[in-house]
Scaffold this motif. Structure first.
Motif, PDB file in Angstrom:
ATOM      1  N   ALA A 124       0.658  -1.105   0.168  1.00  0.00           N
ATOM      2  CA  ALA A 124       0.019  -0.339  -0.306  1.00  0.00           C
ATOM      3  C   ALA A 124       1.044   0.478  -0.055  1.00  0.00           C
ATOM      4  O   ALA A 124       0.381   1.980  -0.755  1.00  0.00           O
ATOM      5  CB  ALA A 124      -0.760   0.100   1.108  1.00  0.00           C
ATOM      6  N   LEU A 125       1.997   1.059   1.085  1.00  0.00           N
ATOM      7  CA  LEU A 125       2.638   2.875   1.343  1.00  0.00           C
ATOM      8  C   LEU A 125       3.685   2.813  -0.361  1.00  0.00           C
ATOM      9  O   LEU A 125       3.849   3.754  -1.035  1.00  0.00           O
ATOM     10  CB  LEU A 125       3.613   2.124   2.111  1.00  0.00           C
ATOM     11  N   GLY A 126       3.657   1.776  -1.151  1.00  0.00           N
ATOM     12  CA  GLY A 126       4.992   1.393  -2.212  1.00  0.00           C
ATOM     13  C   GLY A 126       3.614   2.270  -3.676  1.00  0.00           C
ATOM     14  O   GLY A 126       3.688   3.304  -4.080  1.00  0.00           O
ATOM     15  N   ILE A 127       2.679   1.558  -3.618  1.00  0.00           N
ATOM     16  CA  ILE A 127       1.692   2.454  -4.683  1.00  0.00           C
ATOM     17  C   ILE A 127       1.957   3.359  -3.531  1.00  0.00           C
ATOM     18  O   ILE A 127       1.063   4.272  -5.066  1.00  0.00           O
ATOM     19  CB  ILE A 127       0.695   1.323  -4.052  1.00  0.00           C
ATOM     20  N   THR A 128       1.612   4.438  -2.666  1.00  0.00           N
ATOM     21  CA  THR A 128       1.094   5.495  -2.915  1.00  0.00           C
ATOM     22  C   THR A 128       2.418   6.086  -3.129  1.00  0.00           C
ATOM     23  O   THR A 128       1.970   7.867  -3.574  1.00  0.00           O
ATOM     24  CB  THR A 128       0.809   5.881  -0.877  1.00  0.00           C
ATOM     25  N   VAL A 129       3.469   5.636  -2.249  1.00  0.00           N
ATOM     26  CA  VAL A 129       4.457   6.800  -2.710  1.00  0.00           C
ATOM     27  C   VAL A 129       4.914   6.580  -4.564  1.00  0.00           C
ATOM     28  O   VAL A 129       5.532   8.363  -5.040  1.00  0.00           O
ATOM     29  CB  VAL A 129       6.369   6.531  -2.085  1.00  0.00           C
ATOM     30  N   GLY A 130       4.564   5.719  -4.770  1.00  0.00           N
ATOM     31  CA  GLY A 130       4.661   5.923  -6.487  1.00  0.00           C
ATOM     32  C   GLY A 130       3.413   6.370  -7.222  1.00  0.00           C
ATOM     33  O   GLY A 130       4.242   7.141  -7.717  1.00  0.00           O
ATOM     34  N   ASN A 157       5.186   9.787  -9.269  1.00  0.00           N
ATOM     35  CA  ASN A 157       4.417  10.082 -10.833  1.00  0.00           C
ATOM     36  C   ASN A 157       3.693  10.848 -11.534  1.00  0.00           C
ATOM     37  O   ASN A 157       3.714  12.204 -12.062  1.00  0.00           O
ATOM     38  CB  ASN A 157       3.467   8.421 -11.086  1.00  0.00           C
ATOM     39  N   LEU A 158       2.394  10.921 -10.053  1.00  0.00           N
ATOM     40  CA  LEU A 158       1.744  12.139 -10.738  1.00  0.00           C
ATOM     41  C   LEU A 158       2.199  13.437 -10.182  1.00  0.00           C
ATOM     42  O   LEU A 158       1.433  14.376 -10.929  1.00  0.00           O
ATOM     43  CB  LEU A 158       0.054  12.220  -9.176  1.00  0.00           C
ATOM     44  N   GLY A 159       3.189  13.415  -9.137  1.00  0.00           N
ATOM     45  CA  GLY A 159       3.546  14.917  -8.662  1.00  0.00           C
ATOM     46  C   GLY A 159       5.030  14.775  -9.792  1.00  0.00           C
ATOM     47  O   GLY A 159       5.352  16.046  -9.920  1.00  0.00           O
ATOM     48  N   ASN A 215       9.527  12.144 -11.307  1.00  0.00           N
ATOM     49  CA  ASN A 215      10.163  11.381 -11.673  1.00  0.00           C
ATOM     50  C   ASN A 215      10.843  11.724 -13.004  1.00  0.00           C
ATOM     51  O   ASN A 215      11.127  11.043 -13.669  1.00  0.00           O
ATOM     52  CB  ASN A 215       9.495  10.129 -12.250  1.00  0.00           C
ATOM     53  N   ALA A 216      10.891  12.963 -13.744  1.00  0.00           N
ATOM     54  CA  ALA A 216      11.922  13.497 -14.394  1.00  0.00           C
ATOM     55  C   ALA A 216      12.788  13.097 -14.466  1.00  0.00           C
ATOM     56  O   ALA A 216      13.481  12.935 -14.138  1.00  0.00           O
ATOM     57  CB  ALA A 216      11.526  14.760 -14.517  1.00  0.00           C
ATOM     58  N   ALA A 217      13.114  12.661 -16.124  1.00  0.00           N
ATOM     59  CA  ALA A 217      14.604  12.201 -15.910  1.00  0.00           C
ATOM     60  C   ALA A 217      15.465  13.075 -16.044  1.00  0.00           C
ATOM     61  O   ALA A 217      15.786  14.321 -15.932  1.00  0.00           O
ATOM     62  CB  ALA A 217      14.965  11.471 -17.625  1.00  0.00           C
ATOM     63  N   GLY A 218      16.850  12.532 -14.780  1.00  0.00           N
ATOM     64  CA  GLY A 218      17.948  13.398 -14.272  1.00  0.00           C
ATOM     65  C   GLY A 218      17.685  13.842 -13.199  1.00  0.00           C
ATOM     66  O   GLY A 218      18.323  14.516 -12.839  1.00  0.00           O
ATOM     67  N   GLY A 219      15.954  14.485 -12.807  1.00  0.00           N
ATOM     68  CA  GLY A 219      16.003  14.897 -11.331  1.00  0.00           C
ATOM     69  C   GLY A 219      16.524  13.647 -10.227  1.00  0.00           C
ATOM     70  O   GLY A 219      16.815  12.526 -10.626  1.00  0.00           O
ATOM     71  N   PHE A 220      16.645  14.346  -8.569  1.00  0.00           N
ATOM     72  CA  PHE A 220      17.174  13.768  -8.243  1.00  0.00           C
ATOM     73  C   PHE A 220      16.822  12.540  -8.075  1.00  0.00           C
ATOM     74  O   PHE A 220      16.953  11.842  -7.382  1.00  0.00           O
ATOM     75  CB  PHE A 220      17.079  14.868  -6.613  1.00  0.00           C
ATOM     76  N   ILE A 221      15.432  12.614  -7.602  1.00  0.00           N
ATOM     77  CA  ILE A 221      14.063  11.778  -6.980  1.00  0.00           C
ATOM     78  C   ILE A 221      14.089  10.747  -7.861  1.00  0.00           C
ATOM     79  O   ILE A 221      14.779   9.355  -7.707  1.00  0.00           O
ATOM     80  CB  ILE A 221      12.693  12.095  -7.271  1.00  0.00           C
ATOM     81  N   ASN A 222      14.132  10.841  -9.438  1.00  0.00           N
ATOM     82  CA  ASN A 222      14.596   9.739 -10.535  1.00  0.00           C
ATOM     83  C   ASN A 222      15.530   9.360 -10.401  1.00  0.00           C
ATOM     84  O   ASN A 222      15.799   7.823 -10.756  1.00  0.00           O
ATOM     85  CB  ASN A 222      14.727  10.153 -12.235  1.00  0.00           C
ATOM     86  N   GLU A 223      16.639   9.632 -10.460  1.00  0.00           N
ATOM     87  CA  GLU A 223      18.110   9.001 -10.308  1.00  0.00           C
ATOM     88  C   GLU A 223      18.989   8.144  -9.680  1.00  0.00           C
ATOM     89  O   GLU A 223      19.029   7.120  -9.358  1.00  0.00           O
ATOM     90  CB  GLU A 223      18.830  10.101 -10.142  1.00  0.00           C
ATOM     91  N   TYR A 224      17.741   9.284  -8.135  1.00  0.00           N
ATOM     92  CA  TYR A 224      18.476   8.405  -6.292  1.00  0.00           C
ATOM     93  C   TYR A 224      17.603   7.785  -6.407  1.00  0.00           C
ATOM     94  O   TYR A 224      18.241   6.637  -4.942  1.00  0.00           O
ATOM     95  CB  TYR A 224      19.707   9.443  -5.387  1.00  0.00           C
ATOM     96  N   ILE A 225      16.298   7.908  -6.389  1.00  0.00           N
ATOM     97  CA  ILE A 225      15.073   7.192  -4.936  1.00  0.00           C
ATOM     98  C   ILE A 225      14.500   5.995  -6.231  1.00  0.00           C
ATOM     99  O   ILE A 225      15.145   4.938  -5.691  1.00  0.00           O
ATOM    100  CB  ILE A 225      14.243   7.561  -4.991  1.00  0.00           C
ATOM    101  N   VAL A 226      14.254   6.420  -8.043  1.00  0.00           N
ATOM    102  CA  VAL A 226      13.434   5.579  -8.296  1.00  0.00           C
ATOM    103  C   VAL A 226      14.722   4.257  -8.948  1.00  0.00           C
ATOM    104  O   VAL A 226      14.373   3.132  -8.786  1.00  0.00           O
ATOM    105  CB  VAL A 226      12.829   5.786  -9.570  1.00  0.00           C
ATOM    106  N   ASN A 227      15.146   5.040  -9.760  1.00  0.00           N
ATOM    107  CA  ASN A 227      16.261   3.785 -10.362  1.00  0.00           C
ATOM    108  C   ASN A 227      17.850   4.032 -10.147  1.00  0.00           C
ATOM    109  O   ASN A 227      18.349   3.217  -9.747  1.00  0.00           O
ATOM    110  CB  ASN A 227      16.753   4.849 -11.992  1.00  0.00           C
ATOM    111  N   GLY A 228      18.081   4.531  -8.145  1.00  0.00           N
ATOM    112  CA  GLY A 228      18.467   4.140  -7.473  1.00  0.00           C
ATOM    113  C   GLY A 228      18.321   3.124  -6.318  1.00  0.00           C
ATOM    114  O   GLY A 228      18.366   2.239  -6.317  1.00  0.00           O
ATOM    115  N   LEU A 261       5.030   4.036 -14.087  1.00  0.00           N
ATOM    116  CA  LEU A 261       3.661   3.724 -14.959  1.00  0.00           C
ATOM    117  C   LEU A 261       3.661   4.397 -15.936  1.00  0.00           C
ATOM    118  O   LEU A 261       3.648   6.022 -15.322  1.00  0.00           O
ATOM    119  CB  LEU A 261       2.572   2.502 -14.042  1.00  0.00           C
ATOM    120  N   GLY A 262       2.910   4.547 -16.590  1.00  0.00           N
ATOM    121  CA  GLY A 262       2.120   5.901 -17.506  1.00  0.00           C
ATOM    122  C   GLY A 262       1.331   5.641 -17.277  1.00  0.00           C
ATOM    123  O   GLY A 262      -0.069   4.991 -18.330  1.00  0.00           O
ATOM    124  N   LEU A 263       0.309   5.630 -16.476  1.00  0.00           N
ATOM    125  CA  LEU A 263      -0.390   6.253 -15.839  1.00  0.00           C
ATOM    126  C   LEU A 263      -1.642   7.037 -16.417  1.00  0.00           C
ATOM    127  O   LEU A 263      -2.865   7.050 -16.793  1.00  0.00           O
ATOM    128  CB  LEU A 263      -0.882   6.633 -14.837  1.00  0.00           C
TER     129      LEU A 263
END
Ligand code: ASP
Length: 451
Positions: free
Chosen positions: A18-24, A28-30, A33-46, A217-219
């Protein structure tokens, strides 16, 4: 207190999900996860990527030795070797039957609702099909040229074949082989302990896997493909809650509601890994320890099912075929749909339960019935999510058939099945090493050295 602790793993895994869905969703909606951004680089893909992949590796690490040793023990502990043929025959028939029903239902639902009609979307995501292996090759490959190679590649059918042959040969050798069988029994127990250890960290890994998947995901695509997604998810639910539960009730008389409660953990693992194969250790543990299915049946039916049984995948193929046929205005007719059913059932035999394999099977089906393979590009964007859901249905089918076959052979402990607490994982116990055992082991090692 003890009860509460025992409860906590299932609850924690569901919480992780549930927490994973919420954070994801937030990421995603916020737009975080823009490419090159901190969250995308270090959190999601890190962080999420690393933790998730490490966990999937850990599960995969267990599959081959677990299947190998438990099958040897299964064959040696069967008591009546003729049962092997019966179990194999029944499991195969049931796996094929449920897959055929699954896809037929899906086609019927999708065709009745006419999904994709009047939609003239042009595909922009290019999809080039890969071939699923031809059936003749699938049969040939059941026999490994080199068993070590099959194990290294994680090829399930040849591993199953080799392990059964080892088991049968051990029985033929007889009492001289007793030590080997006892060794396999211990190795099997060790593997099961490893499953428990890996499962203890599942809540965190499930969180990471799901947060990453949802973040990527491509929501926005979900809305444009709403018809396809809704019909697909609806058909999957019909199969899980109606067809499979009817099969369970009719063929075994066991309670579907107990089944659905106990299978939840397995479904979460399948959902987060999108791989029936990687879920084998968890399915095996649940089927034997929570449902009470004897190892002589579960050790065979579970890995066999993970490879050849794909009800959810077949449903996706049915719905996708109708959808894309309608989008491209192709009338497949009854003969076309019958070919689709046959091809999907056959394709499921030769393809392993790994992420995204359903699309490969789909391209094979499309080629057969003359639908444009690039049409698959239309559903590509939502396939990751659909893969997660259909894999949960795939493993549920494996567990239903294992239970039904075990019941028909008198190889299930009904009191375990009916006991809601049976086999519940106590994470503290699973990872606690008793100091007395440590001392005993140290002594044993020293004694051997001084010999
Ligand atoms: N991921 C699925 C499984 O492992 C197969 C698929 O539908 O792609 O069962």
């Amino acid at each position: 207190m003890k009860e509460k602790e025992k409860m906590s793993l299932t609850v924690k895994v569901l919480l992780g999900m549930a927490l994973g869905i919420t954070v994801g969703l937030v990421i995603n909606l916020g737009g975080l996860n823009a490419a090159g951004g901190f969250i995308n680089e270090y959190i999601v893909n890190g962080l999420f990527h690393v933790v998730g992949k490490m966990f999937i590796n850990a599960l995969k690490m267990l599959v081959v030795p677990l299947v190998f040793f438990s099958l040897i023990c299964g064959v040696c502990g069967i008591g009546d070797i003729r049962m092997l043929g019966r179990v194999g025959g029944k499991a195969f028939a049931l796996y094929m039957m449920t897959t055929a029903i699954a896809i037929a239902t899906a086609i019927a639902i999708a065709a009745t609702l006419g999904i994709g009609k009047g939609m003239n979307q042009v595909t922009n995501a290019a999809f080039t099909g890969k071939d699923a292996p031809p059936l003749t090759q699938v049969f040939i490959d059941i026999i490994p040229k080199n068993p070590i190679n099959a194990m290294a590649n994680g090829d399930m059918l040849p591993i199953i074949f080799f392990a059964i042959l080892v088991g049968v040969s051990l029985l033929l050798v007889g009492s001289k082989a007793k030590t080997f069988v006892e060794g396999a029994e211990i190795a099997n127990e060790v593997m099961m302990k490893m499953v428990n250890i890996i499962m203890a960290v599942a809540p965190y890994a499930v969180f990471a896997l799901i947060a990453k998947a949802v973040a990527n995901l491509g929501l926005d695509l979900l809305a444009s493909l709403a018809g396809y997604v809704l019909v697909l998810v609806g058909s999957l639910m019909v199969h899980l809650f109606i067809t499979l539960m009817l099969v369970l009730k009719i063929f075994s008389g066991l309670s579907p509601s107990i089944f659905l409660k106990k299978i939840r953990n397995v479904q979460v693992f399948a959902f987060s890994t999108a791989s029936s194969n990687a879920t084998i250790p968890v399915t095996m543990r649940t089927v034997s320890e929570r449902f009470g299915v004897n190892n002589s049946v579960a050790s065979f039916t579970v890995p066999f099912g993970a490879t050849i049984n794909m009800d959810g995948t077949a449903i996706m193929q049915g719905v996708a075929t109708v959808f894309i046929a309608n989008v491209y205005n192709v009338d497949l007719g009854i003969a076309g749909y019958l070919t689709v059913i046959l091809m999907s059932v056959l394709a499921s035999i030769g393809t392993a339960g790994v992420p995204g394999v359903g699309l490969i099977m789909l391209s094979m089906v499309f080629t057969q019935v003359g639908l444009p393979v690039e049409g698959i590009g239309l559903v590509l964007g939502v396939d990751r999510l659909m893969d997660m859901i259909r894999t949960a249905v795939n493993v549920s089918g494996d567990a239903v058939v294992s239970t039904v076959v075990a019941k028909s052979e008198g190889k299930i402990d009904i009191s375990v099945y009916n006991d809601m607490d049976a086999g519940m994982l106590d994470t503290d116990e699973a990872t606690h090493i008793h100091s007395a055992v440590e001392a005993e082991m140290a002594e044993a090692v020293q004694a051997t050295h001084s010999k």
